[in-house]
Design an enzyme around this catalytic site. Sequence first.
Site, short mmCIF file in Angstrom:
data_model
loop_
_atom_site.label_atom_id
_atom_site.label_comp_id
_atom_site.label_asym_id
_atom_site.label_seq_id
_atom_site.Cartn_x
_atom_site.Cartn_y
_atom_site.Cartn_z
N ASP A 142 0.86 -1.18 0.00
CA ASP A 142 0.00 0.00 0.00
C ASP A 142 0.91 1.24 0.00
OD1 ASP A 142 -2.24 1.67 0.13
OD2 ASP A 142 -3.26 0.40 1.58
N GLU A 168 -10.62 6.59 4.57
CA GLU A 168 -9.62 5.96 5.46
C GLU A 168 -9.75 6.47 6.90
OE1 GLU A 168 -5.84 4.99 3.65
OE2 GLU A 168 -6.63 5.38 1.66
#
Length: 623
Positions: free
Chosen positions: A303, A509
């Site tokens: 990521d 997020e």
Amino acid sequence: MGRFSIPKLGFILLCCLAAVTEATYVKYKDPKQPFGVRIKDLMSRMTLAEKIGQMTQIERTVATPDVMKNYFIGSVLSGGGSVPAPKATPEAWIEMVNTMQKAALSTRLGIPMIYGIDAVHGHNNVYKATIFPHNVGLGVTRQKIGAATALEVRATGIPYAFAPCIAVCRDPRWGRCYESYSEDHKIVQLMTEIIPGLQGELPANSKKGVPFVSGKDKVAACAKHYLGDGGTTKGINENNTVISMNGLLSIHMPAYLNSIRKGVATVMVSYSSWNGVKMHANRDLVTGFLKNKLKFRGFVISDWQGLDRITSPPHANYSYSVEAGVGSGIDMIMVPYSFTEFIDDLTYQVKHNIIPMSRIDDAVKRILRVKFVMGLFENPMADNSLANQLGSQEHRELAREAVRKSLVLLKNGEAADKPLLPLSKKATKILVAGTHADNLGYQCGGWTITWQGLSGNDLTTGTTILQAIKNTVDPSTQVVYSQNPDAEFVKSRKFAHAIVVVGEPPYAETNGDSLNLTISKPGPDTIYNVCGAVKCVVVVISGRPVVMQPYLSSIDALVAAWLPGTEGQGVADVLFGDYGFTGKLARTWFKTVDQLPMNVGDPHYDPLFPFGFGLTTKPTGKN
């Protein structure tokens, strides 16, 4: 000159020509050769610098032609909201991607780079793209949505999408819960059908685990985030998932098996930890399980700054992070900015036998396999031939259908024989209220044009719920819009009924992590003021179940609309009876946050609305 000089000269010329042809023929450039042969041939020619370049993914803002050439960069990405220009056209995107690709192709071996982007509910960074509902609301249209998204991503010259997110969100307090299809792994497994939509249908004779992308109108997909991202304590993003191996395998792993069987090209590793071990450093699960046991043959990608975040604080000991991350089995590193540090550290570690050359070769082989399989060597340059696919009417109709099917009717009148919905189109005067009624940005949620999402109506092209209502009712019906009216205003205007649209602001997020799960102010006041004075339907725009119990007795009808995207007309289609409500909850709707986490099958299961719940209505046609 003797008698045989002319034939001799011809023979010499022929020999020279054959030698030149042989010198220019390279197996890895020959599409007739099997992938294995091409990979082996290319790798035998590569230096360590060229190999490490393939493992490096950088952000487009640092991907100058010189950087692409000098560091042999294998991949570039757009971070959330990272675009060539505000409101950039497909042609501008294509020009940008092709400029980088030309630089990659100008290197000694001419290995094409692969450009990736987050296309998580349609091609969501791009102006005028079709924005589909976020995963939390998605229903039976999954494969078609994958195919439409692939076309819109390719329309801008991009061959790789960081989707689908196959997290199993077990706690709605998690800020990424809307990126998850369900709390139930069986629904998430069904939803992996979006992968053949994105990549193309796997040929019948395919070997298990081998990546597959079927051509220029398809993209490489990415199953994410491996593993257990949706199971963290209290839903805290990037945190620790405390669960047994049996729980991990039975809840969070199954959708990865389906994805691999469907030929998914790449898998992205999760920021989160499993029982205290960072997934980016978990060799047992990345190499041992994913690669060796499940026989995944595509590439594993980190990521964003995933290696940095192995340590706390991030980047505290980067050389250790590189050793742990690459050593765990991650093949491509989403650096994305300080690529020279990554390249230098990894080069040092290989040269000093800290990371074995075999680990580098495994990574490069996998990256090249995906590039060969998807035809990137034969067709590295993007063209404008699909530009008209971006935001096409056909895709908007598909998104509108997805919205209709995603809506869940939670309450409809005080008794079954006195339903409020469907509403009449011919009422004399109706009220539309609430912060989310006329706000395209709120309707789309996070990961739309920018990373965190936006407020307002000028971010992209679409239809707000207010506009959709106006489009749907009879021309003689007066539609009055007041964002937060007081009770007196509502009582004095003789409205036939009201539609109140409230919910959460956009977020992505960690910014979406919430311990209270309340709707935005003045939403509660709007509900009380309007629903206390007139028959009302409340439409909730949210990325997850939110606190609703206190308002339920004041509300006549309640609709969960999730984050429907640009095609708000789908909401009005069902409210006014052109289509019936059919959606069922893929998530448990809690009474109070104190109950969380609470998932179907738990011993303490006592929801406001249970998993699988959803009232239905029949379409009424023109009413």
